[in-house]
Design an enzyme around this catalytic site. Sequence first.
Site, PDB file in Angstrom:
ATOM      1  N   GLY A 156       5.355   3.389  -4.922  1.00 23.87           N
ATOM      2  CA  GLY A 156       5.963   3.170  -6.234  1.00 23.87           C
ATOM      3  C   GLY A 156       7.476   3.228  -6.045  1.00 23.87           C
ATOM      4  O   GLY A 156       7.992   4.157  -5.403  1.00 23.87           O
ATOM      5  N   ALA A 157       8.183   2.234  -6.600  1.00 26.50           N
ATOM      6  CA  ALA A 157       9.606   2.074  -6.276  1.00 26.50           C
ATOM      7  C   ALA A 157      10.447   3.339  -6.513  1.00 26.50           C
ATOM      8  O   ALA A 157      11.144   3.798  -5.596  1.00 26.50           O
ATOM      9  CB  ALA A 157      10.158   0.878  -7.058  1.00 26.50           C
ATOM     10  N   ASP A 214       9.572  -3.806  -8.647  1.00 30.22           N
ATOM     11  CA  ASP A 214      10.147  -3.230  -7.422  1.00 30.22           C
ATOM     12  C   ASP A 214      11.571  -3.685  -7.179  1.00 30.22           C
ATOM     13  O   ASP A 214      12.341  -3.004  -6.495  1.00 30.22           O
ATOM     14  CB  ASP A 214       9.274  -3.565  -6.216  1.00 30.22           C
ATOM     15  CG  ASP A 214       8.019  -2.722  -6.234  1.00 30.22           C
ATOM     16  OD1 ASP A 214       7.094  -3.065  -6.993  1.00 30.22           O
ATOM     17  OD2 ASP A 214       7.995  -1.690  -5.540  1.00 30.22           O
TER      18      ASP A 214
HETATM   19  O1  MRU Z   1       2.949  -0.999  -2.911  1.00 27.86           O
HETATM   20  P1  MRU Z   1       3.216  -0.043  -4.028  1.00 27.86           P
HETATM   21  O2  MRU Z   1       2.012   0.699  -4.468  1.00 27.86           O
HETATM   22  O3  MRU Z   1       4.398   0.847  -3.741  1.00 27.86           O
HETATM   23  O4  MRU Z   1       3.643  -0.999  -5.242  1.00 27.86           O
HETATM   24  C1  MRU Z   1       4.038  -0.396  -6.443  1.00 27.86           C
HETATM   25  C2  MRU Z   1       4.322  -1.383  -7.499  1.00 27.86           C
HETATM   26  O5  MRU Z   1       4.273  -2.569  -7.304  1.00 27.86           O
HETATM   27  C3  MRU Z   1       4.770  -0.833  -8.819  1.00 27.86           C
HETATM   28  O6  MRU Z   1       4.391  -1.694  -9.860  1.00 27.86           O
HETATM   29  C4  MRU Z   1       6.295  -0.717  -8.812  1.00 27.86           C
HETATM   30  O7  MRU Z   1       6.746   0.007  -7.703  1.00 27.86           O
HETATM   31  C5  MRU Z   1       6.808  -0.087 -10.036  1.00 27.86           C
HETATM   32  S1  MRU Z   1       6.392   1.628 -10.043  1.00 27.86           S
HETATM   33  C6  MRU Z   1       7.053   2.468 -11.256  1.00 27.86           C
END
Ligand code: MRU
Length: 355
Positions: A61-62, A244
């Site tokens: 998650g970003a 992201d």
């Molecule tokens: O690969 P991940 O699980 O890190 O991807 C996360 C996402 O795509 C979320 O939608 C994004 O980071 C927003 S989280 C608040």
Amino acid sequence: MTAELPSMTPERLPPTVAWRGGDEGHLALLDQTRLPHERVVLRIENLDSCIDAIRRLAVRGAPAIGVAAAYGLLLGVRNARPEGRAFLETARECAVRLAAARPTAVNLQWALDRCLQALHETPNLARLRAEADAIFAEDVTSCRRIGEYGRHLVPANGTVLTHCNTGRLATAGDGTALSVLFAAWRMGTRFAVLCDETRPLLQGARLTALELAAEGIPAQVLCDGAAAGIIARGLVKMVIVGADRIARNGDFANKVGTYPVALACAAHRVPFYVAAPRSTFDAQLADGAAIPIEERDASEVLELFGQRMVCPGVGARNPAFDVTPSALVRGFVTDHGLLQPPFGPAIKAMFGVGR
Ligand code: MRU
């Protein structure tokens, strides 16, 4: 590493990311690869383990990886114990290695740049720790503000669809898109949520469903490929996702599978919202074409639970993200308010506003 009893029940989870102890402390990360079956908290004591946890999505998650990277930098510099001019140089080397762990989420680079800037002014560990703590605390506040700005958008008695995981497991606070849903629910709005399962690593099925159930919000999981058909049948009143990296014109990268959902919403006039803090906007990028897309190991697509599902001799593509053009977005719910089209000027104005 501390393991608790195996549990699929949706009770409150341990913190996603936390610093434990004083200057000689460690980073505690809830291992998300083990959810929903097990609660395992990783004790991260050095740079390599932090990079490994980010790469294999133990923390993801970003915003959460930005916070984890800031503390990872602290561990890397602390363990190297550089002196004098070597201090900044060591920090820069650690930051380059951390940033390479996951290239798409700009929050990672943003957090590291903030730490390096702080060290440029005051090159010592106390300053670095203070900056990492500030990034953590600001994320908690940003999540709360996103929830407050977005909660009125959620349709009463409707169904909301979301993709991937954007909740407490993706941030230091309540989340981004899920923070909006949590805040609406707390306000008394009643609705149901469809969670795309989110192939190939199932963040929707494993993580989002768990977080919604813990909050008592009715949730159902659906295969990613079912989303467009369900939207076409008029069964979804609103879609809200995270991001992201968002370019200056509002094009944005999010978990692979977001773009087809946005296309279906445009075709069937369903409002499509994106929730993200200002730290997810990349002022360097004019549009989405230049967003780096992480390509992950083919085994994540070819295998299910460790067993290969595809015949020998056939490989896989595994882009972890896709880019959605801003024309498909109804609005961005940010920690600085709701941004509406035209997004270029709205984003520029947001960058002009102090915290
Ligand atoms: O690969 P991940 O699980 O890190 O991807 C996360 C996402 O795509 C979320 O939608 C994004 O980071 C927003 S989280 C608040």
